[in-house]
Design an enzyme around this catalytic site. Structure first.
Site, mmCIF file in Angstrom:
data_model
loop_
_atom_site.group_PDB
_atom_site.id
_atom_site.type_symbol
_atom_site.label_atom_id
_atom_site.label_comp_id
_atom_site.label_asym_id
_atom_site.label_seq_id
_atom_site.Cartn_x
_atom_site.Cartn_y
_atom_site.Cartn_z
ATOM 1 N N TYR A 46 -12.692 16.399 23.224
ATOM 2 C CA TYR A 46 -13.588 15.852 24.250
ATOM 3 C C TYR A 46 -13.142 14.459 24.694
ATOM 4 O O TYR A 46 -13.264 14.120 25.873
ATOM 5 C CB TYR A 46 -15.034 15.853 23.748
ATOM 6 C CG TYR A 46 -15.613 17.243 23.684
ATOM 7 C CD1 TYR A 46 -15.697 18.017 24.841
ATOM 8 C CD2 TYR A 46 -16.044 17.802 22.488
ATOM 9 C CE1 TYR A 46 -16.207 19.304 24.801
ATOM 10 C CE2 TYR A 46 -16.556 19.090 22.434
ATOM 11 C CZ TYR A 46 -16.630 19.833 23.599
ATOM 12 O OH TYR A 46 -17.119 21.116 23.561
HETATM 13 C C1 LIG Z 1 -12.325 22.336 20.535
HETATM 14 C C2 LIG Z 1 -11.651 23.552 21.164
HETATM 15 C C3 LIG Z 1 -12.618 24.234 22.119
HETATM 16 C C4 LIG Z 1 -10.429 23.054 21.961
HETATM 17 O O1 LIG Z 1 -9.827 24.187 22.609
HETATM 18 P P1 LIG Z 1 -8.244 24.221 22.889
HETATM 19 O O2 LIG Z 1 -7.985 25.405 23.746
HETATM 20 O O3 LIG Z 1 -7.508 24.127 21.605
HETATM 21 O O4 LIG Z 1 -8.066 22.868 23.691
HETATM 22 P P2 LIG Z 1 -6.883 22.429 24.672
HETATM 23 O O5 LIG Z 1 -5.613 23.148 24.297
HETATM 24 O O6 LIG Z 1 -7.347 22.544 26.067
HETATM 25 O O7 LIG Z 1 -6.798 20.892 24.337
HETATM 26 C C5 LIG Z 1 -6.102 20.491 23.219
HETATM 27 C C6 LIG Z 1 -6.469 19.048 22.927
HETATM 28 O O8 LIG Z 1 -7.633 18.998 22.099
HETATM 29 C C7 LIG Z 1 -7.394 18.090 21.006
HETATM 30 N N1 LIG Z 1 -7.184 18.866 19.789
HETATM 31 C C8 LIG Z 1 -7.094 20.201 19.684
HETATM 32 N N2 LIG Z 1 -6.905 20.554 18.406
HETATM 33 C C9 LIG Z 1 -6.890 19.415 17.707
HETATM 34 C C10 LIG Z 1 -6.732 19.094 16.315
HETATM 35 N N3 LIG Z 1 -6.561 20.064 15.395
HETATM 36 N N4 LIG Z 1 -6.792 17.793 15.933
HETATM 37 C C11 LIG Z 1 -6.961 16.818 16.842
HETATM 38 N N5 LIG Z 1 -7.100 17.043 18.182
HETATM 39 C C12 LIG Z 1 -7.068 18.324 18.592
HETATM 40 C C13 LIG Z 1 -6.119 17.337 21.351
HETATM 41 O O9 LIG Z 1 -6.438 16.242 22.170
HETATM 42 C C14 LIG Z 1 -5.365 18.395 22.134
HETATM 43 O O10 LIG Z 1 -4.436 17.864 22.997
HETATM 44 P P3 LIG Z 1 -2.878 17.916 22.547
HETATM 45 O O11 LIG Z 1 -2.588 19.334 22.174
HETATM 46 O O12 LIG Z 1 -2.154 17.446 23.781
HETATM 47 O O13 LIG Z 1 -2.786 16.962 21.394
HETATM 48 C C15 LIG Z 1 -11.121 24.535 20.100
HETATM 49 O O14 LIG Z 1 -10.347 23.819 19.178
HETATM 50 C C16 LIG Z 1 -12.229 25.258 19.355
HETATM 51 O O15 LIG Z 1 -12.706 26.308 19.791
HETATM 52 N N6 LIG Z 1 -12.635 24.710 18.190
HETATM 53 C C17 LIG Z 1 -13.650 25.338 17.335
HETATM 54 C C18 LIG Z 1 -15.008 25.378 17.977
HETATM 55 C C19 LIG Z 1 -15.440 24.012 18.477
HETATM 56 O O16 LIG Z 1 -15.353 23.001 17.791
HETATM 57 N N7 LIG Z 1 -15.963 24.013 19.710
HETATM 58 C C20 LIG Z 1 -16.491 22.829 20.335
HETATM 59 C C21 LIG Z 1 -17.861 22.605 19.816
HETATM 60 S S1 LIG Z 1 -18.965 22.119 21.088
#
Ligand SMILES: CC(C)(COP(=O)(O)OP(=O)(O)OC[C@H]1O[C@@H](n2cnc3c(N)ncnc32)[C@H](O)[C@@H]1OP(=O)(O)O)[C@@H](O)C(=O)NCCC(=O)NCCS
Length: 164
Positions: free
Chosen positions: A137
């Site tokens: 976020y």
């Molecule tokens: C949070 C979530 C929705 C992100 O989805 P995603 O498709 O991986 O996100 P994006 O690929 O668009 O963005 C990635 C960015 O998020 C952050 N990020 C993702 N995984 C991360 C990790 N393990 N540690 C730190 N930052 C992380 C980073 O800023 C990353 O950017 P980078 O790859 O350039 O470093 C996904 O990890 C998820 O579903 N998590 C579990 C459920 C959750 O927490 N949902 C949100 C609750 S409201």
């Protein structure tokens, strides 16, 4: 019987993203059908190679709803006036299957939801202990507003906001 045709797949995405302790059954059976009836409900699904790899949804939040009332107690009067009293959108869930994470799916779902929703301010809550979600976020321009206590059985949460 599932209340929605896609609900078993969505429940599986929810569980795979949040882990075994996720209350996916309660969410799919009770919370999602309740939320689906709320104002400006928007539900987006991301598909890659024929597979549902993530989803996001939200609605227009209102005083009197469980989430809004908990958040209202956690904000200052000035924050309530800025974020909760004017019309605002609430993002309720955003999850990406682990195998599809860090490929831009979450950011694309979030951007599409923000584009389609009708207000100039959007709120959500995320677990304080989730470094992944907080990093995600922050990268997408959200600010952390306050800690929120949702009561017994809930881990610590943060409420985040973004002006459009
Ligand atoms: C949070 C979530 C929705 C992100 O989805 P995603 O498709 O991986 O996100 P994006 O690929 O668009 O963005 C990635 C960015 O998020 C952050 N990020 C993702 N995984 C991360 C990790 N393990 N540690 C730190 N930052 C992380 C980073 O800023 C990353 O950017 P980078 O790859 O350039 O470093 C996904 O990890 C998820 O579903 N998590 C579990 C459920 C959750 O927490 N949902 C949100 C609750 S409201």
């Amino acid at each position: 019987m599932d209340p929605l045709p896609l609900s078993s797949t969505l429940r599986e995405v929810y569980r795979s993203a949040l882990g075994a302790g996720a209350l996916s059954e309660d969410w799919a059976q009770h919370r999602l059908p309740l939320h689906a009836g709320r104002a400006d409900f928007i539900f987006l699904v991301a598909r890659e190679a024929g597979e549902i790899c993530g989803f996001a949804y939200g609605y227009t939040g209102e005083h009197g709803q469980w989430w809004t009332e908990n958040v209202a107690r956690s904000l200052t009067a000035a924050q309530r006036a800025e974020w909760l009293d004017p019309p605002h959108y609430e993002i309720v869930e955003l999850h990406v299957r682990p195998a599809w994470q860090r490929r831009g799916v979450g950011s694309a779902l979030l951007a599409q939801l923000l584009t389609r929703q009708p207000h100039d301010r959007v709120l959500l809550s995320t677990q304080t202990g989730s470094r992944k979600a907080r990093g995600f976020y922050a990268k997408n321009g959200w600010g952390e507003l306050a800690s929120v206590d949702f009561g017994t059985g809930y881990p610590p949460y943060l409420v985040l906001g973004r002006r459009i």
